[in-house]
Design a protein around this motif. Structure first.
Motif, PDB file in Angstrom:
ATOM      1  N   THR A 156       0.826  -1.214   0.000  1.00 45.62           N
ATOM      2  CA  THR A 156       0.000   0.000   0.000  1.00 45.62           C
ATOM      3  C   THR A 156       0.854   1.255   0.000  1.00 45.62           C
ATOM      4  OG1 THR A 156      -0.171   0.150   2.424  1.00 45.62           O
ATOM      5  CG2 THR A 156      -1.805  -1.202   1.287  1.00 45.62           C
ATOM      6  N   ARG A 157       2.042   1.167   0.573  1.00 40.71           N
ATOM      7  CA  ARG A 157       2.923   2.337   0.622  1.00 40.71           C
ATOM      8  C   ARG A 157       3.703   2.539  -0.668  1.00 40.71           C
ATOM      9  NH1 ARG A 157       5.265   1.623   6.842  1.00 40.71           N
ATOM     10  NH2 ARG A 157       3.435   2.543   7.888  1.00 40.71           N
ATOM     11  N   MET A 158       3.971   1.446  -1.392  1.00 38.45           N
ATOM     12  CA  MET A 158       4.751   1.537  -2.628  1.00 38.45           C
ATOM     13  C   MET A 158       3.871   1.788  -3.846  1.00 38.45           C
ATOM     14  SD  MET A 158       7.534  -1.542  -2.097  1.00 38.45           S
ATOM     15  CE  MET A 158       8.199  -1.251  -3.746  1.00 38.45           C
ATOM     16  N   VAL A 159       2.657   1.249  -3.835  1.00 43.13           N
ATOM     17  CA  VAL A 159       1.783   1.328  -5.010  1.00 43.13           C
ATOM     18  C   VAL A 159       0.772   2.450  -4.786  1.00 43.13           C
ATOM     19  CG1 VAL A 159       0.259   0.007  -6.527  1.00 43.13           C
ATOM     20  CG2 VAL A 159       2.097  -1.157  -5.286  1.00 43.13           C
ATOM     21  N   THR A 160       1.167   3.652  -5.194  1.00 44.72           N
ATOM     22  CA  THR A 160       0.377   4.832  -4.819  1.00 44.72           C
ATOM     23  C   THR A 160      -0.060   5.698  -5.988  1.00 44.72           C
ATOM     24  OG1 THR A 160       2.439   6.066  -4.465  1.00 44.72           O
ATOM     25  CG2 THR A 160       1.465   4.966  -2.544  1.00 44.72           C
ATOM     26  N   ASN A 161       0.251   5.307  -7.231  1.00 43.67           N
ATOM     27  CA  ASN A 161      -0.181   6.095  -8.381  1.00 43.67           C
ATOM     28  C   ASN A 161      -0.630   5.162  -9.493  1.00 43.67           C
ATOM     29  OD1 ASN A 161       2.246   5.496 -10.148  1.00 43.67           O
ATOM     30  ND2 ASN A 161       3.271   6.515  -8.439  1.00 43.67           N
ATOM     31  N   VAL A 162      -1.195   5.728 -10.547  1.00 41.48           N
ATOM     32  CA  VAL A 162      -1.784   4.910 -11.606  1.00 41.48           C
ATOM     33  C   VAL A 162      -0.753   4.024 -12.283  1.00 41.48           C
ATOM     34  CG1 VAL A 162      -2.956   4.989 -13.837  1.00 41.48           C
ATOM     35  CG2 VAL A 162      -3.698   6.495 -11.999  1.00 41.48           C
ATOM     36  N   VAL A 163       0.456   4.546 -12.520  1.00 40.89           N
ATOM     37  CA  VAL A 163       1.488   3.746 -13.176  1.00 40.89           C
ATOM     38  C   VAL A 163       1.872   2.552 -12.305  1.00 40.89           C
ATOM     39  CG1 VAL A 163       3.864   3.734 -14.032  1.00 40.89           C
ATOM     40  CG2 VAL A 163       2.388   5.704 -14.484  1.00 40.89           C
ATOM     41  N   ALA A 164       2.134   2.818 -11.029  1.00 39.31           N
ATOM     42  CA  ALA A 164       2.515   1.739 -10.120  1.00 39.31           C
ATOM     43  C   ALA A 164       1.389   0.719  -9.973  1.00 39.31           C
ATOM     44  CB  ALA A 164       2.892   2.309  -8.757  1.00 39.31           C
ATOM     45  N   LYS A 165       0.150   1.220  -9.943  1.00 38.52           N
ATOM     46  CA  LYS A 165      -0.989   0.321  -9.796  1.00 38.52           C
ATOM     47  C   LYS A 165      -1.201  -0.523 -11.045  1.00 38.52           C
ATOM     48  CE  LYS A 165      -3.113   3.398  -6.455  1.00 38.52           C
ATOM     49  NZ  LYS A 165      -4.145   4.393  -6.181  1.00 38.52           N
ATOM     50  N   SER A 166      -0.917   0.056 -12.210  1.00 37.34           N
ATOM     51  CA  SER A 166      -1.017  -0.713 -13.453  1.00 37.34           C
ATOM     52  C   SER A 166       0.007  -1.845 -13.448  1.00 37.34           C
ATOM     53  CB  SER A 166      -0.793   0.198 -14.663  1.00 37.34           C
ATOM     54  OG  SER A 166      -1.758   1.215 -14.733  1.00 37.34           O
ATOM     55  N   ILE A 167       1.218  -1.536 -13.036  1.00 35.02           N
ATOM     56  CA  ILE A 167       2.263  -2.560 -12.946  1.00 35.02           C
ATOM     57  C   ILE A 167       1.867  -3.622 -11.929  1.00 35.02           C
ATOM     58  CG2 ILE A 167       4.662  -2.989 -12.288  1.00 35.02           C
ATOM     59  CD1 ILE A 167       5.300  -0.173 -13.372  1.00 35.02           C
ATOM     60  N   TRP A 168       1.307  -3.170 -10.805  1.00 37.63           N
ATOM     61  CA  TRP A 168       0.894  -4.108  -9.763  1.00 37.63           C
ATOM     62  C   TRP A 168      -0.179  -5.055 -10.283  1.00 37.63           C
ATOM     63  CZ3 TRP A 168      -3.479  -5.632  -7.258  1.00 37.63           C
ATOM     64  CH2 TRP A 168      -3.313  -6.343  -6.073  1.00 37.63           C
ATOM     65  N   VAL A 169      -1.137  -4.536 -11.049  1.00 40.47           N
ATOM     66  CA  VAL A 169      -2.197  -5.388 -11.594  1.00 40.47           C
ATOM     67  C   VAL A 169      -1.626  -6.401 -12.571  1.00 40.47           C
ATOM     68  CG1 VAL A 169      -4.236  -5.408 -13.074  1.00 40.47           C
ATOM     69  CG2 VAL A 169      -4.065  -3.749 -11.220  1.00 40.47           C
ATOM     70  N   ILE A 170      -0.705  -5.980 -13.432  1.00 38.86           N
ATOM     71  CA  ILE A 170      -0.102  -6.891 -14.401  1.00 38.86           C
ATOM     72  C   ILE A 170       0.615  -8.041 -13.690  1.00 38.86           C
ATOM     73  CG2 ILE A 170       1.686  -7.102 -16.177  1.00 38.86           C
ATOM     74  CD1 ILE A 170       0.964  -4.226 -17.023  1.00 38.86           C
ATOM     75  N   PHE A 171       1.284  -7.711 -12.578  1.00 36.04           N
ATOM     76  CA  PHE A 171       2.057  -8.718 -11.849  1.00 36.04           C
ATOM     77  C   PHE A 171       1.349  -9.189 -10.581  1.00 36.04           C
ATOM     78  CE2 PHE A 171       5.218  -6.419 -14.328  1.00 36.04           C
ATOM     79  CZ  PHE A 171       5.977  -7.448 -14.864  1.00 36.04           C
ATOM     80  N   GLN A 172       0.032  -8.973 -10.496  1.00 38.86           N
ATOM     81  CA  GLN A 172      -0.651  -9.259  -9.236  1.00 38.86           C
ATOM     82  C   GLN A 172      -0.580 -10.727  -8.837  1.00 38.86           C
ATOM     83  OE1 GLN A 172      -4.942  -8.751  -9.095  1.00 38.86           O
ATOM     84  NE2 GLN A 172      -5.126  -8.965 -11.303  1.00 38.86           N
ATOM     85  N   LEU A 173      -0.493 -11.620  -9.806  1.00 33.71           N
ATOM     86  CA  LEU A 173      -0.398 -13.039  -9.468  1.00 33.71           C
ATOM     87  C   LEU A 173       0.907 -13.330  -8.737  1.00 33.71           C
ATOM     88  CD1 LEU A 173      -2.090 -15.601  -9.814  1.00 33.71           C
ATOM     89  CD2 LEU A 173      -0.742 -16.127 -11.846  1.00 33.71           C
ATOM     90  N   LEU A 174       1.984 -12.637  -9.117  1.00 33.07           N
ATOM     91  CA  LEU A 174       3.264 -12.827  -8.436  1.00 33.07           C
ATOM     92  C   LEU A 174       3.213 -12.276  -7.017  1.00 33.07           C
ATOM     93  CD1 LEU A 174       5.806 -11.983 -11.290  1.00 33.07           C
ATOM     94  CD2 LEU A 174       4.933 -14.216 -10.571  1.00 33.07           C
ATOM     95  N   PHE A 175       2.574 -11.122  -6.847  1.00 31.29           N
ATOM     96  CA  PHE A 175       2.410 -10.585  -5.498  1.00 31.29           C
ATOM     97  C   PHE A 175       1.604 -11.564  -4.643  1.00 31.29           C
ATOM     98  CE2 PHE A 175       3.417  -6.625  -7.716  1.00 31.29           C
ATOM     99  CZ  PHE A 175       4.258  -6.001  -6.798  1.00 31.29           C
ATOM    100  N   TYR A 176       0.550 -12.098  -5.233  1.00 33.50           N
ATOM    101  CA  TYR A 176      -0.313 -13.053  -4.524  1.00 33.50           C
ATOM    102  C   TYR A 176       0.476 -14.290  -4.118  1.00 33.50           C
ATOM    103  CZ  TYR A 176      -4.693 -15.599  -3.608  1.00 33.50           C
ATOM    104  OH  TYR A 176      -5.717 -16.293  -3.014  1.00 33.50           O
ATOM    105  N   ALA A 177       1.385 -14.737  -5.002  1.00 32.38           N
ATOM    106  CA  ALA A 177       2.132 -15.968  -4.749  1.00 32.38           C
ATOM    107  C   ALA A 177       3.261 -15.771  -3.743  1.00 32.38           C
ATOM    108  CB  ALA A 177       2.696 -16.507  -6.067  1.00 32.38           C
ATOM    109  N   PHE A 178       3.965 -14.636  -3.847  1.00 32.81           N
ATOM    110  CA  PHE A 178       5.158 -14.446  -3.024  1.00 32.81           C
ATOM    111  C   PHE A 178       4.892 -13.720  -1.708  1.00 32.81           C
ATOM    112  CE2 PHE A 178       7.158 -15.114  -7.202  1.00 32.81           C
ATOM    113  CZ  PHE A 178       8.059 -16.108  -6.851  1.00 32.81           C
TER     114      PHE A 178
END
Length: 311
Positions: A156-178
């Motif tokens: 929540t502290r790192m993903v704070t703008n549209v660009v970061a959130k777009s990247i987070w969504v693209i890689f959300q499965l990796l965040f979910y896994a790790f």
């Protein structure tokens, strides 16, 4: 943002990262109310006899597709992975979710074996480990430090703008896994060793007989299917809060037929012992408990609407 439960905090501390709650999660109390009024819902409990053939067909179809692409160009492989294989692998991921609740067989071990089978086209061993963490998500929904389905404070502290959130969504499965690996690691057990051994053996077999492109197709199907993809919208819709008075959200659209009806998410958390193909009956029997709740009619629309706000 999502709901979090934890010990009382000083006023104003961590107020902007999650919606903090110090009450019990809503599903257990709603389950008691519904069962007291509609005890016939217990008749819906139990395994889905169609789970095994459904999983088997999708596994064979995806593995066969991978063998057909052994000499294909990379653009064709990527396109096939996004528009076809991603739907199959996401279907299998949600089959694994269903099996984590022992909803294919009455014997838990049989569900684990079927989960290992469903895991094969995913490419990475995860079915046994997923069950460990997912059942905690149900028992301790939103509890700080236990529920790994909710993004971490660091995210929540790192993903704070549209660009970061777009990247987070693209890689959300990796965040979910790790996320659980770093925040709440659990020692592997006997079943995880079996899951790992069978999965790696299948991966090596594919590479040996059909080459790296066939294996890459399976991995790409998993990766793109968990990112900016219509079916991956359920990751966002289930527990990301857009109504401060509600923790869990259901989706009542056609993609439920490809996702083991995981869209009926309030119903699922209320009654995790009911298989996905019967969850719609909960809403039919007790409509007054669900009609007043906010819900979604589209997962793909989620990305356009919620991306500026998610997390």
């Amino acid at each position: 943002m999502g709901w979090r439960r934890g010990e009382e905090r000083e006023e104003g501390v961590m107020a902007a990262d999650f919606f903090w709650s110090y009450t019990d999660e809503p599903h257990a109390s709603r389950r008691r109310q519904i069962l007291s009024q509609y005890p016939q819902i217990k008749e819906l409990f139990g395994p889905d006899p169609w789970a095994f053939p459904k999983v088997t067909v999708v596994v064979l179809l995806q593995l066969y597709t991978a063998t057909l692409l052994h000499d294909a160009g990379w653009l064709k492989i990527l396109a096939t992975a996004y528009f076809f294989g991603s739907f199959l692998n996401h279907n299998l991921f949600l089959a694994i979710h269903e099996l984590s609740h022992n909803l294919a067989f009455s014997t838990p071990a049989y569900n684990r074996w079927l989960g290992i089978l469903a895991n094969l086209p995913v490419g990475v061993p995860m079915s046994v480990t997923f069950q460990k963490y997912h059942l905690e998500h149900h028992r301790f929904q939103g509890v700080d430090g236990i529920d790994m389905d909710i993004p971490s404070l660091t995210e929540t502290r790192m993903v704070t703008n549209v660009v970061a959130k777009s990247i987070w969504v693209i890689f959300q499965l990796l965040f979910y896994a790790f996320r659980p690996v770093f925040l709440k690691p659990k020692p592997p057990g006997y079943w995880e060793f079996i899951n790992f051994s069978i999965q790696i053996a299948l991966d090596i077999t594919i590479v040996y007989f059909w080459g790296w492109k066939s294996f890459a197709y399976l991995i790409l199907s998993t990766f793109v299917g968990g990112g900016m993809h219509p079916m991956a919208g359920h990751f966002i819709s289930e527990h990301y809060v857009f109504n401060p008075d509600q923790e869990t959200y259901s989706y009542y659209g056609p993609l439920n037929f490809l996702t083991w009806h995981v869209g009926y998410h309030n119903e699922h958390h209320d009654f995790p012992r009911i298989p996905g193909n019967k969850l719609h009956k909960v809403r039919e029997v007790a409509p007054e408990y669900y009609q007043g709740l906010a819900s979604y009619k589209s997962w793909s629309q989620n990305f356009g609407f919620v991306l500026p706000f998610v997390l």
